[in-house]
Enzyme design. Structure first.
Site, PDB file in Angstrom:
ATOM      1  N   ASN A 143      16.338  -3.609 -18.793  1.00 32.88           N
ATOM      2  CA  ASN A 143      17.429  -4.571 -18.712  1.00 32.88           C
ATOM      3  C   ASN A 143      17.260  -5.647 -19.779  1.00 32.88           C
ATOM      4  OD1 ASN A 143      15.213  -5.300 -17.021  1.00 32.88           O
ATOM      5  ND2 ASN A 143      16.478  -6.712 -15.833  1.00 32.88           N
ATOM      6  N   ILE A 144      18.394  -6.100 -20.288  1.00 35.93           N
ATOM      7  CA  ILE A 144      18.436  -7.089 -21.365  1.00 35.93           C
ATOM      8  C   ILE A 144      19.361  -8.211 -20.911  1.00 35.93           C
ATOM      9  CG2 ILE A 144      19.059  -7.512 -23.765  1.00 35.93           C
ATOM     10  CD1 ILE A 144      18.659  -4.410 -24.167  1.00 35.93           C
ATOM     11  N   GLU A 145      18.809  -9.416 -20.775  1.00 34.73           N
ATOM     12  CA  GLU A 145      19.611 -10.544 -20.318  1.00 34.73           C
ATOM     13  C   GLU A 145      20.100 -11.374 -21.496  1.00 34.73           C
ATOM     14  OE1 GLU A 145      17.082 -12.474 -17.433  1.00 34.73           O
ATOM     15  OE2 GLU A 145      17.654 -11.006 -15.914  1.00 34.73           O
ATOM     16  N   CYS A 204      22.087  -3.563 -17.926  1.00 34.08           N
ATOM     17  CA  CYS A 204      21.088  -2.947 -17.048  1.00 34.08           C
ATOM     18  C   CYS A 204      20.225  -1.924 -17.798  1.00 34.08           C
ATOM     19  CB  CYS A 204      21.776  -2.218 -15.905  1.00 34.08           C
ATOM     20  SG  CYS A 204      22.783  -3.252 -14.857  1.00 34.08           S
ATOM     21  N   GLU A 210      19.518   1.079 -16.859  1.00 31.87           N
ATOM     22  CA  GLU A 210      20.120   2.405 -16.820  1.00 31.87           C
ATOM     23  C   GLU A 210      21.116   2.587 -17.965  1.00 31.87           C
ATOM     24  OE1 GLU A 210      19.813   0.141 -14.451  1.00 31.87           O
ATOM     25  OE2 GLU A 210      19.893   1.009 -12.449  1.00 31.87           O
ATOM     26  N   CYS A 266      23.182  -0.354  -9.941  1.00 33.08           N
ATOM     27  CA  CYS A 266      24.379  -1.115  -9.572  1.00 33.08           C
ATOM     28  C   CYS A 266      25.611  -0.210  -9.692  1.00 33.08           C
ATOM     29  CB  CYS A 266      24.511  -2.348 -10.461  1.00 33.08           C
ATOM     30  SG  CYS A 266      25.134  -2.005 -12.120  1.00 33.08           S
ATOM     31  N   CYS A 290      26.533   0.970 -13.319  1.00 33.39           N
ATOM     32  CA  CYS A 290      25.681   2.043 -13.844  1.00 33.39           C
ATOM     33  C   CYS A 290      25.995   3.372 -13.166  1.00 33.39           C
ATOM     34  CB  CYS A 290      24.214   1.679 -13.688  1.00 33.39           C
ATOM     35  SG  CYS A 290      23.713   0.363 -14.817  1.00 33.39           S
TER      36      CYS A 290
HETATM   37 ZN    ZN Z   1      23.417  -1.461 -13.511  1.00 29.45          ZN
END
Ligand code: ZN
Length: 138
Positions: free
Chosen positions: A43-45, A54, A56, A93, A96
């Site tokens: 995941n990359i914020e 996300c 995935e 989620c 995804c």
């Molecule tokens: Zn997701």
């Protein structure tokens, strides 16, 4: 079963590099293509929170960029960054699940939710995204 453990291991490795300065919740994923290539992702914020991506979808988009269009398995691991030994499963989620739907047969794609290479659960996408909308409707 070996491929399951391999995917979980790759997801755990990817998780370590997740860019999560805000949530400090790190997720790793490892995707298997129909040609048996593995693509991992984390995941990359972003300071503008809604721009986060996300693990995935990072893995999926990396694979699609390399021209892969069909996936058979994805392993997902996640938890707080200070948690070396994961205590919970981390389900994908809704976004995804829908993107996975684009590139698989929902009755065939195996989604592996893992804490480690010994503790995991396997679902099909169809179980996690029932009666889904997909490319055949267009
Ligand atoms: Zn997701």
């Amino acid at each position: 079963m070996e491929i399951i453990k391999k995917l979980i291991s790759e997801a755990l490795i990817a998780r370590k590099s997740a860019y999560t300065p805000y949530s400090k919740f790190k997720v790793g994923a490892a995707l298997l293509t129909s040609t048996e290539k593995i693509y991992s992702g984390f995941n990359i914020e972003c300071a503008a929170y809604s721009m986060c991506n996300c693990a995935e979808r990072t893995a999926i988009f990396r694979a699609v960029f390399d021209n892969h269009r069909k996936f058979t398995h994805i392993a997902i691991v996640g938890g707080p960054e200070n948690q070396e030994n994961l205590t919970d499963f981390c389900p994908p989620c809704g976004a995804c699940r829908q993107v996975l739907r684009e590139f698989c047969d929902p009755k065939e794609l195996k989604i592996i939710l893992a804490k480690n290479t010994e503790e995991y659960k396997i679902f099909t996408l169809d179980e996690l995204l029932l009666f889904s909308f997909g490319p055949q409707y267009l």
